[in-house]
Design a protein around this motif. Structure first.
Motif, PDB file in Angstrom:
ATOM      1  N   LEU A 285      -6.244   0.036   1.641  1.00 26.11           N
ATOM      2  CA  LEU A 285      -6.973  -0.980   0.885  1.00 26.11           C
ATOM      3  C   LEU A 285      -6.194  -1.451  -0.341  1.00 26.11           C
ATOM      4  O   LEU A 285      -6.774  -1.828  -1.346  1.00 26.11           O
ATOM      5  CB  LEU A 285      -8.352  -0.461   0.454  1.00 26.11           C
ATOM      6  N   GLY A 286      -4.877  -1.375  -0.272  1.00 28.21           N
ATOM      7  CA  GLY A 286      -4.052  -1.828  -1.373  1.00 28.21           C
ATOM      8  C   GLY A 286      -3.991  -0.872  -2.544  1.00 28.21           C
ATOM      9  O   GLY A 286      -3.519  -1.237  -3.614  1.00 28.21           O
ATOM     10  N   LEU A 287      -4.476   0.350  -2.375  1.00 28.89           N
ATOM     11  CA  LEU A 287      -4.467   1.336  -3.453  1.00 28.89           C
ATOM     12  C   LEU A 287      -3.480   2.452  -3.142  1.00 28.89           C
ATOM     13  O   LEU A 287      -3.172   2.733  -1.985  1.00 28.89           O
ATOM     14  CB  LEU A 287      -5.859   1.924  -3.657  1.00 28.89           C
ATOM     15  N   ASP A 288      -3.036   3.091  -4.173  1.00 31.14           N
ATOM     16  CA  ASP A 288      -2.124   4.225  -4.050  1.00 31.14           C
ATOM     17  C   ASP A 288      -2.816   5.367  -3.293  1.00 31.14           C
ATOM     18  O   ASP A 288      -4.023   5.571  -3.437  1.00 31.14           O
ATOM     19  CB  ASP A 288      -1.724   4.676  -5.464  1.00 31.14           C
TER      20      ASP A 288
END
Length: 108
Positions: free
Chosen positions: A6-9
């Protein structure tokens, strides 16, 4: 594991997953715990219910009348929520009696 979700680290996602699982456990834990306790101690479940009912009836019988309370003199622990031991119960009874005596109504 190196890809983003989801585009998170990945470490942020692991933290969110941990928080979500902890929240679910916090919500489901008491339900499961009560069921396990009920199954494990099946023989004393009725006795515990009877004692709780008798205790709550004593609370209702001896608590102070809230109609005589005010902002300056509130009823001390009306529902008995802070009672955790016999000593706390005796202290609660004394507080209820003191409230009634202060208001001029010796009902206990």
């Amino acid at each position: 594991m190196g890809s983003q979700t989801l585009g998170l680290d990945p470490f942020i996602m692991l933290g969110l997953y941990t928080a979500a699982i902890g929240a679910v456990g916090w919500m489901v834990g008491p339900v499961v715990g009560n069921q396990v306790f009920g199954l494990w101690f099946r023989g004393v479940k009725g006795q515990i219910a009877q004692k709780e009912t008798a205790f709550y009836n004593r609370i209702k019988k001896y608590r102070a009348d809230p109609s005589s309370s005010s902002m300056a003199n509130p009823v001390p622990d009306y529902y008995g929520e802070k009672i955790g031991s016999v000593a706390d119960y005796r202290r609660w009874l004394k507080d209820q009696r003191a409230f009634n005596l202060k208001r001029g109504r010796a009902l206990l």
